[in-house]
Every structure is written in C-alpha cells, then in structure tokens.
Design an enzyme around this catalytic site. Structure first.
Site, PDB file in Angstrom:
ATOM      1  N   ARG A   1      -3.938   0.558  11.130  1.00 18.87           N
ATOM      2  CA  ARG A   1      -4.606   0.115  12.208  1.00 18.87           C
ATOM      3  C   ARG A   1      -4.550   1.190  13.518  1.00 18.87           C
ATOM      4  NH1 ARG A   1      -6.688  -2.896   9.339  1.00 18.87           N
ATOM      5  NH2 ARG A   1      -6.738  -5.225   9.173  1.00 18.87           N
TER       6      ARG A   1
ATOM      7  N   ILE B   1       0.735  -1.205  -0.049  1.00 18.21           N
ATOM      8  CA  ILE B   1       0.050   0.076  -0.030  1.00 18.21           C
ATOM      9  C   ILE B   1       0.872   1.124  -0.004  1.00 18.21           C
ATOM     10  CG2 ILE B   1      -1.822   1.300   1.313  1.00 18.21           C
ATOM     11  CD1 ILE B   1      -2.663  -1.584   2.265  1.00 18.21           C
TER      12      ILE B   1
ATOM     13  N   ALA C   1     -11.500   2.108   4.063  1.00 20.16           N
ATOM     14  CA  ALA C   1     -10.485   2.295   3.093  1.00 20.16           C
ATOM     15  C   ALA C   1     -10.525   0.957   2.029  1.00 20.16           C
ATOM     16  CB  ALA C   1      -8.863   2.351   3.703  1.00 20.16           C
TER      17      ALA C   1
ATOM     18  N   HIS D   1     -13.439   2.897   9.166  1.00 23.54           N
ATOM     19  CA  HIS D   1     -12.549   1.603   8.505  1.00 23.54           C
ATOM     20  C   HIS D   1     -13.152   1.400   6.983  1.00 23.54           C
ATOM     21  CE1 HIS D   1      -9.991  -1.909   9.892  1.00 23.54           C
ATOM     22  NE2 HIS D   1      -9.815  -1.809   8.474  1.00 23.54           N
TER      23      HIS D   1
ATOM     24  N   GLU E   1     -11.582   0.026  17.857  1.00 25.01           N
ATOM     25  CA  GLU E   1     -12.689   0.812  17.073  1.00 25.01           C
ATOM     26  C   GLU E   1     -14.028  -0.078  16.972  1.00 25.01           C
ATOM     27  OE1 GLU E   1     -10.775   1.400  13.388  1.00 25.01           O
ATOM     28  OE2 GLU E   1     -11.227  -0.846  12.825  1.00 25.01           O
TER      29      GLU E   1
END
Ligand code: NAI
Length: 334
Positions: A233, A153, A303, A301, A262
């Site tokens: 994260r 990434i 993405a 979250h 989360e």
C-alpha cells in the site's frame, strides 16, 4: 436464501461482468463500472460489493440506510471504514488468499526489471537505439533481500527468490519461526534490515501503526545502493522521503505498484474533494515526480491482476456473499 438488493462497483471486462451476473442471477443486483461515487449510490442497497479503488466512508454508510453486508473483492480492506462498519454491526468480508503467488510474482518482476534496467533498455531499443552502454545492471546472486512482513505474500516471495541464490533477512513483529527454519533465513530488527539489505520489499498491511513505516528517519539508514519495492500500500512509504533519497543518491531506485493517495492519479478531480486539497496536491506532485523519475518503475496497482487471480477473487467474494445469504458469515474482518 436472503433476497436482497446488491450493488457492485466493479470495473470488469464484459465477459467477467457476465460471469459475475450469472453467478448472482437469483439476486436483484446492479453492476456499475468504475469507482463508487455518492451520486451513483442507490439507497435501497443492502449488499455493497467493491474493489479497493472505492472508498467506503462514513458518508457512504449514511447514504445506505439498508446496508447489511460489504464484500470487498480484495485482500486489503483499508478502503473501508471498519470502525463505522463495526459500530453499525455490518460485516465486511474480504478475500484472504487469492494472490500470494500473483503479488509475489509482481514484486519479483519489479526486482528483476530494476536489476537489469529492463524498462530503459526496451524503451531505447524501441526508439531505434540498439546500444547497451549505460544499461549495466547488477546480479541478484549474493545480494541481500530484506522482507518486511512475512505473511502470505512475503513468504511466497521468499520461496521464489531462493532460486536466485540471494541472502534473505526479514522483519515482522510476529515472526514465523517454523517457516524461517524451513527456509533458512534469520529474523532481524527493522534497524538491522534497513542497514543491511540491498533490496527492501514491503508486504505489510496499511494500518495506523504501519503508516509511513518507511519514513525520512529510517530511509536515511539504508545503503545508497539499496532498492525499495512496494507492492502493498502506498501509505506504508513516505513518498517525499523516497523522492529526496533518489534525488540525493542515498537510495538507488524503487519499484512501486502502489502510491499514497493513488486514487487521485486515476481521477485528478478528486483533488478538489472534501479531503485536504493542499495535501492532495502535494502528494500528487510527489507521485508524479516518482513516476517520472529515471530510477523508478511504477505500475498502476496491478500486482493482483492475472487471469487466474481475478477468477479466484470473484469466486471467493461471491462465495462470501452466498454464505452470508444462507445465514452465516465467512472471511469477515469485522
Ligand atoms: P498477511 O496478513 O498474510 O501478512 C502481513 C504480515 O505483515 C503479517 O505477517 C504481519 O505480522 C506483518 N506485519 C504487521 N504489522 C507489521 C509491521 N509493523 N512491520 C512488519 N510486519 C508487520 O498479508 P498478505 O496477504 O501477505 O498481504 C500483504 C499486503 O499486500 C496486504 O495487506 C495488501 O495491502 C497488499 N496487497 C497488495 C496487492 C496489490 O495488488 N498491489 C494485492 C494483494 C495484497
């Protein structure tokens, strides 16, 4: 082909649930929407499929005596107790490459949105106020992007950001020198990256060694004009230290797709679960303050979440399953 009972905890739209069901139609299975809970576990489960929001703890292993395979519909696997899986000889298969482009695009989205105060601008206009005063942003051109973690990434983001004429620096304990040469950026120490970058972006797995990689001590080194991006994260970034930096103006802003602990944000009842309630209350309060802070953009979250990526995740996960049923194992992290 092994005929085993599979239990999936997947929140999917009806068309995708049907897609998964079709693909495993020769296998007895159940797809339960939402997150794994002890009450929903079926002791006859031999294959367990989950998304990152379901924690596979020792208790889950204990409740599933027939478990033979875990497939996680994700790249990250920090939600699975790998040591316990190893101890029990249960392979854990993930999706190593579905979302390099997708997650990098999200990191870029957060960077662009922060640089042009997009969220506040849109909100203001929707509220009937067509005034640009106070909405001044900054150019990316000539600024320095510090990439922590140059795996798949991180590399994809570097490729994308080059079109914006930014300077790039990176830190990774395992530098990819060939890629750095090709893309003309230097590797630097973490210390130098923190002190130099205008935007810092995290693309590192959450491990014991990377927990709070950005903490109070090293966040104190960043420039007051620096923005922090986290699409990896929540546990990589000490939320309390970030909040303090934002409040004291020693950090300019943050774009976060992940928050520490989360799952409590999704299901507040978890505060009272067996994990230390006091810690969870504190982390949740910090998360709520980060979400509410005028200098942050927080996404849930999300993405990974594009149409193309979802199909790649499902297809690779089900291929992991098919391969295992034929007697081999692929993409196993344990
Ligand atoms: P990757 O495994 O290709 O790259 C990780 C890089 O981090 C490697 O180059 C490794 O050497 C480096 N690294 C390890 N320890 C480090 C440290 N202490 N400091 C600096 N670098 C370190 O992983 P990939 O595919 O690039 O994904 C990165 C993370 O992104 C995943 O672990 C996952 O947690 C997160 N992710 C988040 C998603 C989302 O929806 N928000 C979706 C997919 C992945």
């Amino acid at each position: 082909m092994k005929k085993t009972f599979a239990l999936f905890f997947l929140s999917l739209t009806p068309d995708l649930t049907k897609y998964v069901s079709q693909k495993v139609k020769d296998l007895p299975h159940r797809i339960i929407p939402g997150v794994l809970t002890k009450e929903k576990l079926d002791p006859k489960t031999e294959i367990l499929g989950v998304f990152t929001d379901s924690k596979i703890t020792k208790d889950v292993f204990a409740a599933l005596p027939k478990l033979q395979l875990i497939i996680t519909f994700s790249t990250g696997f920090d939600h699975v107790d790998l040591a316990e899986a190893k101890r029990r000889g249960i392979p854990v298969c993930n999706v190593p490459t579905y979302g390099d482009y997708t997650v990098a695009q999200h990191a870029l989205t957060l960077i662009l949105a922060l640089s042009k105060k997009l969220f506040e601008s849109v909100k203001r206009v929707k509220e009937g106020n067509y005034d640009y005063h106070g909405m001044r942003g900054f150019d990316l051109q000539g600024k320095t992007l510090g990439v922590i973690g140059t795996g798949k990434i991180g590399q994809q983001l570097i490729r994308m950001i080059q079109g914006f004429e930014m300077n790039i620096i990176a830190y990774d304990p395992f530098p990819n020198k060939v890629f750095a040469k090709e893309h003309k950026f230097p590797y630097v120490t973490l210390d130098k990256l923190l002190k130099t970058a205008d935007i810092i972006t995290l693309h590192v797995p959450l491990l014991k060694e990377t927990h709070h990689l950005l903490n109070k001590k090293n966040l104190a080194k960043v420039k007051p004009s620096c923005y922090i991006i986290n699409t990896s994260r929540g546990g990589l970034l000490d939320g309390e230290a970030l909040l303090e930096g934002l409040q004291k103006n020693t950090i300019a802003g943050a774009g976060l797709d992940v928050l520490e602990d989360e799952e409590v944000m999704r299901d507040p009842v978890l505060i009272f679960s067996e994990k230390c309630s006091e810690c969870r209350v504190k982390t949740s309060l910090i998360n709520a303050m980060l979400i509410d802070h005028p200098k942050t953009i927080v996404t849930p979250h999300n993405a990974f979440n594009t149409i193309e990526a979802i199909y790649r995740i499902i297809d690779t996960s089900l291929h992991n399953l098919k391969t295992w049923r034929s007697g081999k194992t692929q993409n196993n992290v344990v």
